[in-house]
Enzyme design. Structure first.
Site, PDB file in Angstrom:
ATOM      1  N   PHE A 112       0.780  -1.119   0.088  1.00 40.39           N
ATOM      2  CA  PHE A 112       0.175   0.007   0.195  1.00 40.39           C
ATOM      3  C   PHE A 112       0.724   1.222  -0.052  1.00 40.39           C
ATOM      4  CE2 PHE A 112      -2.632   3.690   1.708  1.00 40.39           C
ATOM      5  CZ  PHE A 112      -3.558   3.518   0.833  1.00 40.39           C
TER       6      PHE A 112
ATOM      7  N   ASP B 194       9.560   2.820   1.763  1.00 41.57           N
ATOM      8  CA  ASP B 194       8.317   3.634   2.154  1.00 41.57           C
ATOM      9  C   ASP B 194       8.122   3.605   3.707  1.00 41.57           C
ATOM     10  OD1 ASP B 194       5.903   4.618   2.541  1.00 41.57           O
ATOM     11  OD2 ASP B 194       5.117   3.543   0.792  1.00 41.57           O
TER      12      ASP B 194
ATOM     13  N   LYS C  65       2.768  11.006   6.806  1.00 42.36           N
ATOM     14  CA  LYS C  65       1.941  11.115   8.054  1.00 42.36           C
ATOM     15  C   LYS C  65       2.504  11.749   9.099  1.00 42.36           C
ATOM     16  CE  LYS C  65      -0.147   6.885   6.686  1.00 42.36           C
ATOM     17  NZ  LYS C  65      -1.489   7.501   6.062  1.00 42.36           N
TER      18      LYS C  65
END
Length: 401
Positions: A141, A226, A255
């Site tokens: 994801f 990531d 984030k």
């Protein structure tokens, strides 16, 4: 003040149904707790998918944002501003790299990393133009842009959004042999999550990340990590790659870099990688804006103390110890994760992940399901042990364990 039902009804009528939120409406939040429009409090055990590592309304972050709001919030990159150089310098130092390319969201950072790898491949490695390949892992994801969903194996994220962007090779996560076979002379990068969050907090086999690092170095391929969910303290280290002593060529961050205050993301690498860009070849109106830089600088300062990494380690050990007691008793079939982050597979006899999340909500605890039978637990790193234990007691109650 709107009631919960009124607010949900209005949202359903006027917003696209691209999410399936739990039926509550948050009005305020502090620390690890949120309060809904009717005054009921909930323990946040999701932390905005790790965007809120430092808790809701963290005073240091709010003060940094407020001070910057009074000065200047946006210049665009048409001009320099007085927080930009400091932000890039400090974030590069935190990552042990030389250069930073700031963006806003995690998906933007992934897109930026893809462009970076391709340009590096053509201009540095010498791959023929238009032939660059990037190897990714199944069940990944990395966002939901058209390019990113082109290499997703999640049907909800991918189906009916084609035609898809070419140039990606998908291999099983954790399989070094498959990865080695997929890498060719036209491969420019391997893009991986050190821990796959959306897939259910999947931790790769021991030695996998070290193997990826060795393979990519041998084959002259960039290793792009990531760390949007796994980085910045969540796993007990600043970066999840550190658990195997691995330093990738490229960090992709987001984030928690914005502290839950503003969206901030970045690609961080050495000059021989990010130095391929020239003016006009990539950019963002809001990327690296003064407000974002001010908040992110405070995040970096907080991470330098090691306090939050230490809390994630200590509380994470406790979290996993307690969760593993539930395995094998007919309530939980498996627990995975690292630090203050866990994926919990619910025995189907006790309900789906969604049903368990809804029952926990009724008891004042907020988690979120994924892939049917799994719930994810990722509370803010500021959560107290007492609150964490209370949340776990509610989980045991719901599971009848």
């Amino acid at each position: 003040m709107s009631t919960t039902a009124d607010a949900i009804r209005s949202a359903d009528a006027h917003s696209a149904h691209n999410y399936h939120p739990l039926p509550l409406v948050v009005a305020s939040a502090e620390g690890a707790w949120m309060t809904d429009v009717e005054g009921r409090r909930y323990l946040d055990m999701l932390a905005g998918y790790s965007a809120l590592n430092f808790g809701h309304g963290n005073r240091r972050l709010i003060d940094a944002a407020r001070a910057q709001l009074e000065r200047v919030t946006l210049t665009s990159r048409a001009f320099h501003h007085d927080r930009f150089a400091e932000f890039c310098t400090e974030l590069a130092a935190l990552c042990g790299k030389e250069m930073v390319l700031p963006m806003n969201t995690g998906a933007e950072a992934v897109e930026t990393a893809v462009k970076t790898a391709r340009k590096w491949g053509y201009e540095v490695k010498g791959v023929p133009d238009g032939h660059a390949k990037i190897v990714v892992a199944a069940d990944n994801f990395h966002g939901r842009t058209t390019t990113v969903v082109s290499f997703s194996t999640d049907h909800d994220a991918r189906d009916h959004f084609g035609p898809y962007t070419p140039g990606f090779e998908i291999v099983p996560y954790g399989d070094l042999t498959a990865l080695a076979h997929a890498v060719t002379e036209n491969t420019v990068a391997v893009l991986l999550e050190p821990i796959q969050g959306e897939a259910g907090v999947l931790v790769p086999p021991a030695g996998y990340l070290r193997g990826v690092r060795e393979l990519t170095r041998e084959r002259n391929v960039l290793f792009m990590a990531d760390e949007i969910q796994s980085g910045l303290g969540r796993t007990g280290r600043t970066f999840a790659c550190e658990h195997e002593g691995v330093v990738p060529d490229v960090y992709i961050l987001g984030k928690a870099l914005g502290g839950g205050v503003v969206p901030v993301s970045a690609v961080v690498a050495d000059r021989d990688v990010l130095g391929v860009f020239r003016p006009g070849q990539h950019g963002s109106t809001f990327g690296g804006n003064p407000l974002a830089c001010a908040v992110a600088l405070e995040v970096i300062s907080m991470l330098r103390t090691g306090e939050f990494q230490g809390r994630a380690t200590e509380l994470g050990e406790h979290l996993h110890r307690e969760l593993n007691l539930l395995v094998g008793g007919g309530a939980v079939t498996a627990v995975r994760g690292r630090g203050l982050w866990a994926g919990v597979d619910i025995d189907p006899s006790r309900g789906t992940g969604r049903e368990i999340s809804e029952k926990l909500m009724e008891l004042g605890v907020l988690v979120k399901d994924t892939h049917g039978s799994t719930i994810r637990i990722a509370p803010p790193l500021v959560i107290s042990k007492e609150d964490l234990d209370w949340g776990l007691s509610q989980l045991r109650s719901v599971l009848g364990a």
